[in-house]
Design an enzyme around this catalytic site. Structure first.
Site, PDB file in Angstrom:
ATOM      1  N   HIS A  58      14.017  14.438  11.469  1.00 60.11           N
ATOM      2  CA  HIS A  58      12.820  14.456  12.322  1.00 60.11           C
ATOM      3  C   HIS A  58      12.004  13.166  12.169  1.00 60.11           C
ATOM      4  CE1 HIS A  58      10.279  16.855   9.160  1.00 60.11           C
ATOM      5  NE2 HIS A  58      10.106  15.580   8.985  1.00 60.11           N
ATOM      6  N   HIS A  59      12.400  12.319  11.216  1.00 56.05           N
ATOM      7  CA  HIS A  59      11.820  10.977  11.166  1.00 56.05           C
ATOM      8  C   HIS A  59      12.582  10.031  12.089  1.00 56.05           C
ATOM      9  CE1 HIS A  59       9.302  11.883   7.611  1.00 56.05           C
ATOM     10  NE2 HIS A  59      10.264  12.737   7.351  1.00 56.05           N
ATOM     11  N   TRP A  88       7.149   0.261   3.717  1.00 54.74           N
ATOM     12  CA  TRP A  88       7.689   1.029   2.583  1.00 54.74           C
ATOM     13  C   TRP A  88       9.032   1.664   2.929  1.00 54.74           C
ATOM     14  CZ3 TRP A  88       8.675   6.240   1.282  1.00 54.74           C
ATOM     15  CH2 TRP A  88       8.381   7.170   2.272  1.00 54.74           C
ATOM     16  N   GLU A 123      10.953  13.781  -0.562  1.00 53.84           N
ATOM     17  CA  GLU A 123       9.914  13.055  -1.293  1.00 53.84           C
ATOM     18  C   GLU A 123       8.513  13.555  -0.918  1.00 53.84           C
ATOM     19  OE1 GLU A 123      10.065  10.955  -3.695  1.00 53.84           O
ATOM     20  OE2 GLU A 123       8.546   9.387  -3.539  1.00 53.84           O
ATOM     21  N   ARG A 169       1.645   1.794  14.841  1.00 53.68           N
ATOM     22  CA  ARG A 169       1.250   1.516  13.464  1.00 53.68           C
ATOM     23  C   ARG A 169       1.791   0.149  13.053  1.00 53.68           C
ATOM     24  NH1 ARG A 169       5.039   5.662  10.056  1.00 53.68           N
ATOM     25  NH2 ARG A 169       3.718   4.941   8.378  1.00 53.68           N
ATOM     26  N   SER A 172      13.132   6.569 -13.840  1.00 51.61           N
ATOM     27  CA  SER A 172      12.010   7.205 -14.552  1.00 51.61           C
ATOM     28  C   SER A 172      11.804   8.634 -14.060  1.00 51.61           C
ATOM     29  CB  SER A 172      10.747   6.368 -14.333  1.00 51.61           C
ATOM     30  OG  SER A 172       9.601   7.120 -14.583  1.00 51.61           O
ATOM     31  N   SER A 173      11.795   8.807 -12.727  1.00 52.40           N
ATOM     32  CA  SER A 173      11.557  10.142 -12.161  1.00 52.40           C
ATOM     33  C   SER A 173      12.694  11.094 -12.487  1.00 52.40           C
ATOM     34  CB  SER A 173      11.395  10.058 -10.647  1.00 52.40           C
ATOM     35  OG  SER A 173      10.227   9.378 -10.320  1.00 52.40           O
ATOM     36  N   HIS A 175      12.228  12.693   3.149  1.00 53.71           N
ATOM     37  CA  HIS A 175      11.503  13.925   3.459  1.00 53.71           C
ATOM     38  C   HIS A 175      11.312  14.823   2.245  1.00 53.71           C
ATOM     39  CE1 HIS A 175       9.134  16.189   6.124  1.00 53.71           C
ATOM     40  NE2 HIS A 175       9.557  17.242   5.461  1.00 53.71           N
ATOM     41  N   LYS A 198       1.715  30.078   2.173  1.00 49.79           N
ATOM     42  CA  LYS A 198       0.918  29.601   1.041  1.00 49.79           C
ATOM     43  C   LYS A 198      -0.564  29.550   1.398  1.00 49.79           C
ATOM     44  CE  LYS A 198       4.076  26.661  -1.564  1.00 49.79           C
ATOM     45  NZ  LYS A 198       4.044  27.330  -2.858  1.00 49.79           N
ATOM     46  N   THR A 228       4.982  27.275   4.401  1.00 49.21           N
ATOM     47  CA  THR A 228       3.745  26.537   4.161  1.00 49.21           C
ATOM     48  C   THR A 228       2.551  27.361   4.622  1.00 49.21           C
ATOM     49  OG1 THR A 228       5.065  24.595   4.689  1.00 49.21           O
ATOM     50  CG2 THR A 228       2.718  24.260   4.397  1.00 49.21           C
ATOM     51  N   HIS A 242       0.831  -1.211   0.000  1.00 53.02           N
ATOM     52  CA  HIS A 242       0.000   0.000   0.000  1.00 53.02           C
ATOM     53  C   HIS A 242       0.864   1.260   0.000  1.00 53.02           C
ATOM     54  CE1 HIS A 242      -3.049   2.928   1.133  1.00 53.02           C
ATOM     55  NE2 HIS A 242      -2.309   3.282   2.162  1.00 53.02           N
ATOM     56  N   TYR A 247       7.713  16.546  -0.177  1.00 56.15           N
ATOM     57  CA  TYR A 247       7.467  17.785  -0.919  1.00 56.15           C
ATOM     58  C   TYR A 247       7.377  17.523  -2.414  1.00 56.15           C
ATOM     59  CZ  TYR A 247       8.047  19.729   3.576  1.00 56.15           C
ATOM     60  OH  TYR A 247       7.870  19.991   4.903  1.00 56.15           O
ATOM     61  N   ASP A 266       6.048  20.530 -27.500  1.00 49.25           N
ATOM     62  CA  ASP A 266       6.260  19.226 -26.864  1.00 49.25           C
ATOM     63  C   ASP A 266       7.284  19.428 -25.759  1.00 49.25           C
ATOM     64  OD1 ASP A 266       6.471  16.458 -26.214  1.00 49.25           O
ATOM     65  OD2 ASP A 266       5.989  15.933 -28.277  1.00 49.25           O
ATOM     66  N   SER A 275      -3.049  26.548  -6.773  1.00 49.05           N
ATOM     67  CA  SER A 275      -2.763  27.946  -7.133  1.00 49.05           C
ATOM     68  C   SER A 275      -3.263  28.278  -8.535  1.00 49.05           C
ATOM     69  CB  SER A 275      -1.255  28.227  -7.054  1.00 49.05           C
ATOM     70  OG  SER A 275      -0.760  27.874  -5.794  1.00 49.05           O
TER      71      SER A 275
END
Lengths: 293, 568
Positions: free
Chosen positions: B307-308, B144, B260, B455, B174-175, B258, B336, B333, B81, B262, B110, B273
């Site tokens: 912080h993780h 994950w 990731e 969890r 790919s990314s 982290h 925004k 943040t 998941h 964002y 293109d 926006s």
């Protein structure tokens, strides 16, 4: 549109309804140890600030959505921004963050620094010899605490107590799953994993520490109320993760000393018994020999 | 002046390829729009698979000590998941949206490297197939985040873990290729007049998304390579018994992990926006602040990974630094969110489905941001970390954040992609069902975590009200799933039977609405010169000015002159 504003109102209503009687609904567990209580206090301060921000911002959003919905004859005001306003709200955000940081620094000491044991605490404290304080390991002001080693392994917790019988430091009493500790005594935990990453967590006795192989981690608690405090491994450690439970049973110091002495005696007896059986086996000749079968 | 002849174009073609049709045209295409559609359809299918896995987990947790799903299967489900939603849905879905709309929004015909673009897509699909193929021999079970030693061969002997590693490699390449392509396209292929200050905000966020990917992805690629060699080639990077470090993985993983976050939410910020000004009939409030805050978030995003890891054995001074840098991220943040509310303020808000999803996003993301501040206070995090509070937090940020903006984007851009409108009634129903279903599922999970439930557990004892709370969450999850199903039905129906959209159904501001719906292969025959961040609004006003009949203004009605042509 009213439906958009309602979740905010609903959430506030729920919180207010629960606030006086059962504030525990939205706060972490505490009550077992001073550090858990300090975390709880810090959490509540953050919660109040967060609630304020939540109500103001969700309120502004809901108000804007309701008040400025398209209606006949309404013309949108073509503004591109407002530098003063934008600087002001950036400043406000910074101010809130600074306040949070200051409050955290004020409460930090009472969470990370162990307190002294009460005079009635177990006499065993400090018997494990010299403590070397490190960045992670903190000692109470009098440098005396009962140090228990927590060993995590798939999928059980083992606790090793001070008081090795053998000269090489082995033969210390130990238990699995349930840790027995004296009340009124500062207990230092040194946690290490034998296999994968685990996490030690008894919510009422303070926060978690990750228990990883190769690098010990430390935490502390001091329980005043006898009782059983429950928790479980908090870091995924394999298929039995959910069953890797832990509990801490706090008993009065005198009872604890008796308990520990009993453990030591049992251990010594079992060791003696094992030594006898080994000698018996080793003395056997012929087909029954364990040395050269 | 016009005395000399116009130059004669010197075009000679030896052969013109016949336009491919049908299946082959999709396999061989290098058209950014077709690739974008393939991205979006593929990733949405993965979204449905990941969602199904989530519902199976919620079924298991619906009652205490449930025995519906075996522990092994449960561990496989949460690993699949999380991995699916992050690597096969949100990140590539954003790439798909950017693929389709970025060239259109900057007036390009293109992407900069069309064939590289096709390669990006096929690598993504290959990653997804390799990963899901593992269900035939045993999917990964280590979550994950795949912390070693659990993900090492001694504890995860199944090839599923290797499938996970190859998924990270393939989707990572790919990314990275996609990000380089986006960057090159934005830097080089903007049409005349589109300066950096006139770039649509969605394009700004894709630019930042690309930079984040280029910096963060190689780190995880290196880390999973180390894991691969640990597993199969005798290295010991993460094995403390042989001088390695289990903590090293956590540092490398979260240095990627982290940013990731964002990578996943910034394009969503961009989508919102774009949508808010269109439906509030107002220019975006504080264009520069919104663009700059994206850059600030990206920069700070690289300073907060630890912080993780607040519960790891790490010196307090490091924890303090990371706490402060995490606090700092709240500032851009917050800016925004304030700017979005400022955009709605004094507007004339039309409650079409894209706006509902955008407003819902702001409401939910704010809660995720606030719970994030709790988690940034590291002593408080010691209680909340690895509990259901964190599960609630990430879902408010990623589901309430990224997924709601993806749904906003689907409703907003579907007319451009297909030439047909989605059904508004069904869309609004889908939004409200999703919104309340989401809150029912995840609001209570904060409390579940505060009550001490960690969890990634396949069962729990019925202590206190845990059974009831989990049941609420499970019911909510199915309501949420039903809401998503409504949108799927809506899309399936509208693709054939929706109302014809025309080029610009929303009276929007950006260049993609200048061309037909769906756009032709070359996107634009002519591109209007861009003079502001809202070229199409300028264009509409010009036409209105040129075609509006002159109305004589009666004396003494000066106040009306501002909106004179609207009354005409």
């Amino acid at each position: 549109m009213a439906l958009i504003a309602s979740p905010a109102a609903l959430a506030v209503a729920i919180l207010l309804a629960f606030a006086p009687s059962a504030f525990g609904f939205f706060t972490p567990q505490s009550g077992g140890s001073p550090n858990a209580d300090s975390i709880d206090t810090l959490y509540k301060i953050v919660l109040y600030i967060a609630l304020f921000v939540f109500v103001v911002v969700e309120g502004a959003l809901g108000y804007a959505l309701y008040k400025f919905r398209a209606r006949r004859g309404r013309v949108a005001k073509q503004t591109h921004g407002n530098t003063r306003l934008e600087i002001a709200w950036t400043g406000a955000a910074v101010a809130i963050v600074v306040v949070l940081a200051v409050i955290t620094f004020i409460k930090l000491g009472s969470i990370i620094n162990p307190v002294n044991s009460d005079p009635s605490g177990a006499k065993l404290v400090g018997q494990t010899g010299v403590f070397f304080a490190s960045a992670e390991k903190r000692l109470p002001p009098d440098h005396k605490a009962l140090e228990i080693e927590v060993i995590g392994k798939q999928f059980v917790w083992q606790y090793v107590y001070p008081g090795a019988i053998n000269k090489d430091g082995l033969g210390a009493p130990y238990t699995y799953e349930q840790m027995v500790v004296p009340t009124h005594t500062t207990v230092l935990l040194k946690a290490i994993s034998e296999d994968v990453v685990h996490s030690w967590w008894i919510p009422e006795l303070g926060g978690k520490i990750q228990v990883i192989p190769g690098r010990p981690n430390y935490t502390w608690f001091k329980i005043d109320k006898p009782g059983i405090y429950r928790g479980q491994c908090a870091n995924i450690c394999g298929r039995g993760h959910a069953r890797m439970i832990a509990s801490v049973r706090a008993i009065p110091p005198a009872q604890f000393e008796a308990w520990l002495a009993r453990q030591k005696r049992w251990l010594a007896e079992a060791n003696a018994e094992a030594a006898k059986m080994r000698a018996n086996l080793e003395s056997k000749k012929g087909p029954a020999s364990v040395l050269n079968p | 002046m016009a005395t000399y002849a116009a130059p004669i174009p010197q075009v000679s073609a030896h052969k013109v390829d016949r336009e491919q049709r049908g299946f082959i045209s999709w396999l061989t295409t290098t058209d950014h729009k077709k690739i974008g559609i393939m991205y979006m359809v593929t990733t949405f299918i993965f979204f449905i698979m990941g969602g199904t896995e989530a519902l199976m987990m919620r079924l298991q947790l619906g009652e205490p000590e449930n025995t519906l799903i075996a522990p092994r299967v449960y561990n496989e489900l949460f690993t699949m998941h999380g991995t699916t939603m992050i690597f096969l849905f949100v990140v590539p879905m954003m790439a798909g949206l950017a693929n389709y709309f970025l060239p259109l929004m900057i007036g390009a015909r293109d992407m900069a490297f069309p064939r590289l673009n096709a390669l990006s897509y096929w690598l993504l699909l290959a990653g997804g197939l390799v990963f899901y193929a593992s269900i035939f021999w045993g999917p990964p079970e280590a979550g994950w985040v795949s912390y070693p030693p659990l993900s090492e061969i001694a504890f995860s002997p199944s090839g599923g873990q290797d499938a996970w590693i190859f998924l990270i490699h393939l989707t990572g390449i790919s990314s990275i290729l996609g990000a380089m392509n986006f960057y090159a396209t934005i830097a080089n292929m903007r049409c005349r007049g589109m300066s950096w200050g006139r770039l649509p905000l969605f394009v700004w966020t894709i630019l930042v998304y690309s930079v984040l990917i280029i910096f963060a992805m190689p780190v995880i690629a290196g880390a999973v390579t180390m894991l691969l060699t640990d597993r199969h080639f005798g290295t010991h990077f993460f094995d403390p018994a042989m001088g390695g470090s289990a903590l090293l993985w956590q540092n490398l993983f979260w240095f990627f992990g982290h940013p990731e976050v964002y990578i996943m939410v910034l394009p969503g910020f961009g989508i919102v926006s774009e949508i808010l000004p269109v439906f509030a009939k107002k220019p975006i409030f504080g264009y520069k602040a919104i663009a700059a805050s994206s850059v600030a978030i990206a920069f700070l995003g690289f300073l907060v990974w630890a912080h993780h890891m607040f519960t790891t054995p790490t010196p307090i001074v490091v924890l303090i630094f990371v706490m402060l840098s995490s606090f700092l991220i709240a500032v851009p943040t917050g800016v925004k969110i304030f700017n979005w509310i400022g955009t709605l303020w004094e507007g004339s808000i039309e409650f079409k489905t894209p706006l509902l999803f955008s407003a819902g996003f702001i409401a939910l993301f704010l809660i995720g941001g606030i719970s994030g501040v709790f988690l940034a206070v590291f002593p408080v995090d010691w209680q909340l970390n690895e509990s259901y509070f964190v599960v609630a937090h990430i879902h408010f940020v990623l589901m309430g954040g990224a997924v709601f903006t993806i749904f906003a984007a689907i409703y907003y851009w579907f007319p451009k992609i297909t030439g047909r409108m989605l059904n508004e009634t069904l869309g609004k129903a889908s939004f409200w069902v999703m919104f309340w279903g989401f809150l029912a599922t995840f609001l209570i999970q904060h409390v579940i975590g505060l009550d001490g439930m960690p969890r990634r557990v396949y069962e729990y004892a019925n202590v206190g009200n845990l059974g009831l709370y989990n049941l609420i969450s499970t019911v909510g999850a199915f309501i949420l799933g039903f809401g998503i199903l409504l949108t799927i039905i809506n899309v399936a129906r509208s693709v054939k039977h929706g109302a014809i959209a025309g080029p610009d159904p929303w009276k929007a501001n950006t260049l993609e609405w200048f061309t037909t719906s769906p756009p032709p292969v070359n996107n634009f025959d002519v591109i209007p010169r861009v003079r502001s961040a809202e070229p199409l609004k300028d264009y509409r006003l010009e036409i209105e000015k040129a075609t509006a009949p002159r109305v004589p203004v009666p004396a003494g009605s000066g106040a009306d002159s501002e909106s004179g042509h609207l009354g005409a």
